[in-house]
Write a protein that holds these residues in place. Structure first.
Motif, PDB file in Angstrom:
ATOM      1  N   ILE A 339       0.979  -1.184   0.108  1.00 50.99           N
ATOM      2  CA  ILE A 339      -0.019   0.151  -0.003  1.00 50.99           C
ATOM      3  C   ILE A 339       0.778   1.257   0.129  1.00 50.99           C
ATOM      4  N   ALA A 340       1.890   1.096   0.703  1.00 48.15           N
ATOM      5  CA  ALA A 340       2.652   2.483   0.825  1.00 48.15           C
ATOM      6  C   ALA A 340       3.509   2.819  -0.254  1.00 48.15           C
ATOM      7  N   LEU A 341       3.865   1.859  -1.045  1.00 49.20           N
ATOM      8  CA  LEU A 341       4.439   2.291  -2.500  1.00 49.20           C
ATOM      9  C   LEU A 341       3.350   2.630  -3.615  1.00 49.20           C
ATOM     10  N   ALA A 342       2.207   2.000  -3.492  1.00 46.33           N
ATOM     11  CA  ALA A 342       1.204   2.268  -4.166  1.00 46.33           C
ATOM     12  C   ALA A 342       1.046   3.817  -3.979  1.00 46.33           C
ATOM     13  N   GLU A 343       0.610   4.046  -2.899  1.00 47.57           N
ATOM     14  CA  GLU A 343       0.345   5.573  -2.552  1.00 47.57           C
ATOM     15  C   GLU A 343       1.328   6.482  -3.083  1.00 47.57           C
ATOM     16  N   GLN A 344       2.595   6.111  -2.799  1.00 47.36           N
ATOM     17  CA  GLN A 344       3.798   7.061  -3.150  1.00 47.36           C
ATOM     18  C   GLN A 344       3.775   7.115  -4.665  1.00 47.36           C
ATOM     19  N   GLY A 345       3.488   6.229  -5.637  1.00 51.13           N
ATOM     20  CA  GLY A 345       3.438   6.318  -7.137  1.00 51.13           C
ATOM     21  C   GLY A 345       2.305   7.279  -7.425  1.00 51.13           C
ATOM     22  N   ALA A 346       1.201   7.165  -6.734  1.00 53.75           N
ATOM     23  CA  ALA A 346       0.039   7.673  -7.256  1.00 53.75           C
ATOM     24  C   ALA A 346      -0.043   9.283  -6.724  1.00 53.75           C
ATOM     25  N   GLN A 347       0.771   9.653  -5.287  1.00 45.79           N
ATOM     26  CA  GLN A 347       0.818  11.102  -5.072  1.00 45.79           C
ATOM     27  C   GLN A 347       1.977  11.462  -5.364  1.00 45.79           C
ATOM     28  N   GLY A 348       3.092  10.986  -5.960  1.00 41.55           N
ATOM     29  CA  GLY A 348       4.247  11.551  -6.381  1.00 41.55           C
ATOM     30  C   GLY A 348       5.247  12.033  -5.113  1.00 41.55           C
ATOM     31  N   THR A 349       5.122  11.479  -4.143  1.00 44.85           N
ATOM     32  CA  THR A 349       5.749  11.815  -2.913  1.00 44.85           C
ATOM     33  C   THR A 349       7.282  11.290  -2.643  1.00 44.85           C
ATOM     34  N   GLN A 350       8.287  11.851  -2.162  1.00 49.93           N
ATOM     35  CA  GLN A 350       9.775  11.345  -2.183  1.00 49.93           C
ATOM     36  C   GLN A 350       9.860  10.043  -1.404  1.00 49.93           C
ATOM     37  N   ALA A 351       9.104   9.923  -0.287  1.00 43.03           N
ATOM     38  CA  ALA A 351       9.169   8.805   0.441  1.00 43.03           C
ATOM     39  C   ALA A 351       7.966   8.047   0.146  1.00 43.03           C
ATOM     40  N   PRO A 352       7.577   6.715   0.520  1.00 44.00           N
ATOM     41  CA  PRO A 352       6.612   5.626   0.620  1.00 44.00           C
ATOM     42  C   PRO A 352       5.424   6.705   1.225  1.00 44.00           C
ATOM     43  N   GLY A 353       4.441   6.489   0.650  1.00 45.23           N
ATOM     44  CA  GLY A 353       3.280   7.155   1.320  1.00 45.23           C
ATOM     45  C   GLY A 353       2.249   6.230   2.333  1.00 45.23           C
ATOM     46  N   ALA A 354       1.180   6.803   2.605  1.00 48.36           N
ATOM     47  CA  ALA A 354       0.171   5.888   3.472  1.00 48.36           C
ATOM     48  C   ALA A 354      -1.511   6.294   3.197  1.00 48.36           C
ATOM     49  N   LEU A 355      -2.153   5.517   3.764  1.00 51.23           N
ATOM     50  CA  LEU A 355      -3.353   5.873   3.493  1.00 51.23           C
ATOM     51  C   LEU A 355      -3.774   7.201   4.475  1.00 51.23           C
ATOM     52  N   PRO A 356      -4.935   7.849   4.051  1.00 50.79           N
ATOM     53  CA  PRO A 356      -5.190   9.154   4.624  1.00 50.79           C
ATOM     54  C   PRO A 356      -5.737   8.999   6.228  1.00 50.79           C
ATOM     55  N   VAL A 357      -5.814   7.632   6.496  1.00 45.50           N
ATOM     56  CA  VAL A 357      -6.233   7.464   8.004  1.00 45.50           C
ATOM     57  C   VAL A 357      -5.830   6.029   8.299  1.00 45.50           C
ATOM     58  N   GLN A 358      -5.642   5.630   9.683  1.00 45.62           N
ATOM     59  CA  GLN A 358      -5.187   4.238   9.783  1.00 45.62           C
ATOM     60  C   GLN A 358      -6.424   3.503   9.821  1.00 45.62           C
ATOM     61  N   ALA A 359      -6.543   3.305   8.492  1.00 40.41           N
ATOM     62  CA  ALA A 359      -7.980   2.348   8.163  1.00 40.41           C
ATOM     63  C   ALA A 359      -8.041   1.074   8.414  1.00 40.41           C
ATOM     64  N   LEU A 360      -6.915   0.353   8.458  1.00 41.45           N
ATOM     65  CA  LEU A 360      -6.797  -0.882   8.627  1.00 41.45           C
ATOM     66  C   LEU A 360      -7.071  -1.369  10.042  1.00 41.45           C
ATOM     67  N   ASP A 361      -6.364  -0.573  10.799  1.00 39.59           N
ATOM     68  CA  ASP A 361      -6.893  -0.776  12.387  1.00 39.59           C
ATOM     69  C   ASP A 361      -8.305  -0.490  12.654  1.00 39.59           C
ATOM     70  N   HIS A 362      -8.902   0.728  12.416  1.00 34.86           N
ATOM     71  CA  HIS A 362     -10.181   1.234  12.561  1.00 34.86           C
ATOM     72  C   HIS A 362     -11.031   0.086  11.924  1.00 34.86           C
ATOM     73  N   ALA A 363     -11.023  -0.273  10.543  1.00 33.07           N
ATOM     74  CA  ALA A 363     -12.182  -1.246   9.780  1.00 33.07           C
ATOM     75  C   ALA A 363     -11.747  -2.576  10.669  1.00 33.07           C
ATOM     76  N   SER A 364     -10.606  -3.081  11.122  1.00 31.63           N
ATOM     77  CA  SER A 364     -10.677  -4.266  11.492  1.00 31.63           C
ATOM     78  C   SER A 364     -11.219  -4.393  12.953  1.00 31.63           C
ATOM     79  N   GLY A 365     -11.128  -3.323  13.639  1.00 34.33           N
ATOM     80  CA  GLY A 365     -11.805  -3.393  15.014  1.00 34.33           C
ATOM     81  C   GLY A 365     -13.178  -3.331  14.884  1.00 34.33           C
TER      82      GLY A 365
END
Length: 461
Positions: A339-365
């Motif tokens: 996910i981090a590299l996919a977000e980096q590629g889409a957003q053009g950031t220098q470092a790997p990216g992240a989801l806009p929120v910690q969605a894996l935690d919240h959704a899994s909960g």
């Protein structure tokens, strides 16, 4: 009783896992605008809607007096999923990430570290042969001398939390990915014979009279038990006094729960815990699979010693596969599964990216809470001891398989907050309750500082 709208793609997958109806349809991301190439808004709405629908079902089973039909409020869901950004104590914002948590370059790519807990930060410094007060710059220089996979493996034995940042295709070929692909989004099995336990009488909320022992930390597990508390369950969180929780992190997910400290290696504390467990209906754990076996708390042992108990568990990597006993957090999972590299590629950031929120935690909960409610209804109907489980990586893989490569613009507006007083008089500002079952509260009842309650059920429980 009206059921909340909750039948998007993720709710349908969750429903198949439990052989349960999800409810009606919902617009995939109505009202939430997060910048991501993944359908994070749909996952958020579906997970909140799914647990809400399960709570409506439990209310129907108990003849709870229905209130007006509940509907999901996208802004409230968005606030809840990004709650750490809204959190304030007496107007002050917390430091969310410790200095040694983040992305660092390795010889052949990137690694992601998680060092928010002091013992993990100490283990990372020791692994990298750094001084006890070394900061992020020293870590940056040290990781640059490692290969990403070599550092990831070395961290396991050192007690540090480090992930090699992978492409999605790299993760797809990993044996742990294979193990997770063959597991349902939510695990559920009846683990032993037991008579059906009765519901308490006179319920005003779907889980009134249900007692929950909460052995979870960080975000996903506490979100699950907070959902149960919001629906009327009495939730008592138990922590090891030698592993203190970050104060703000507990308060951000500790609403409507009491919190005590017990050391299960001490005979007197273990006796207290055993007495609590003897009258609990649900035990929720957030430790790595098999970590509690040494205390006689494996699912098999619990089914034998406490027939009829519902056991819920959340882990990073699931209970099968070569990584089942590894540490992991939402950010670590995002980095590992691509996910981090996919977000980096889409957003053009220098470092790997992240989801806009910690969605894996919240959704899994939320999914775990839904599974626990489903199991409680099944136990009261047909008996048995029940085990339910979720894994952050499995949730992440479900999310990752649905992206189409487009980036949603971040045009969201102000998000709602609520305030309440802590048990020491401080003022807490936080996200309001997101659930939308019939009779769901619109505000929190109380919140207590970590570990400040007696290890006992309430007198009127």
């Amino acid at each position: 009783m009206g059921a909340v709208n909750a039948e998007g793609r993720f709710a349908r997958v969750a429903a198949r896992s439990l052989s349960s109806a999800a409810s009606r349809s919902v617009s995939p991301s109505a009202g939430i605008s997060w910048r991501s190439i993944f359908p994070v808004a749909e996952l958020a709405l579906d997970s909140v809607g799914f647990v809400s629908a399960q709570l409506d079902r439990a209310g129907d089973e108990r003849d709870v007096e229905p209130s007006a039909d509940a509907t999901l409020d996208p802004a409230t869901v968005a606030a809840s999923f990004g709650s750490e950004r809204l959190f304030r104590i007496n107007g002050a914002a917390p430091q969310i990430w410790a200095p040694l948590s983040g992305f660092f370059r390795a010889e052949d790519g990137w690694v992601r570290t998680h060092a928010n807990y002091p013992h993990h930060a100490a283990a990372l410094r020791a692994l990298l042969d750094l001084d006890a007060d070394a900061g992020a710059e020293e870590v940056r220089q040290a990781t640059a001398r490692w290969g990403r996979f070599a550092l990831e493996e070395a961290a396991v034995g050192a007690g540090a939390v480090v992930a090699a940042v992978r492409e999605q295709a790299e993760w797809a070929q990993h044996p742990q990915a294979e193990a997770l692909e063959n597991t349902p989004l939510i695990g559920h099995r009846v683990s032993g014979a037991a008579a059906a336990r009765p519901w308490s009488s006179g319920a005003l909320l779907p889980l009134d009279g249900v007692r929950v022992l909460d052995l979870t930390r960080v975000i996903a597990g506490p979100i699950a038990t907070r959902d149960l508390a919001s629906a009327g369950a009495e939730v008592l969180r138990i922590d090891d006094p030698h592993r203190p929780e970050a104060d703000w992190q507990h308060l951000d997910t500790g609403q409507n729960k009491r919190t005590a400290r017990l050391d299960l290696t001490v005979a007197a504390d273990r006796d207290v815990f055993d007495r609590l467990l003897a009258t609990a209906d649900v035990l929720v754990t957030g430790y790595r699979p098999t970590a509690l076996d040494r205390f006689g708390l494996s699912p098999a042992a619990l089914a034998e010693s406490h027939p009829g108990l519902v056991i819920g568990s959340v882990s990073a990597w699931g209970s099968r596969g070569p990584w089942s006993r590894r540490r992991g957090f939402d950010s670590i999972v995002q980095a590992t599964i691509g996910i981090a590299l996919a977000e980096q590629g889409a957003q053009g950031t220098q470092a790997p990216g992240a989801l806009p929120v910690q969605a894996l935690d919240h959704a899994s909960g939320h999914l775990l809470a839904a599974a626990i409610v489903h199991a409680l209804v099944a136990q009261r109907t047909d008996g048995g001891s029940h085990e339910v489980s979720v894994a952050l990586a499995r949730t992440g893989m479900e999310l990752a398989r649905h992206h189409d490569g487009s980036v949603i613009a971040d045009v969201g507006g102000p998000l709602p907050t609520t305030t309440l007083q802590l048990n020491d008089g401080a003022t807490l500002t936080c996200a309001p309750p997101p659930l939308a079952f019939s009779g769901a509260p619109t505000g929190w009842g109380f919140v207590h500082r970590w570990g400040t309650d007696a290890a006992a059920w309430s007198a009127n429980g």
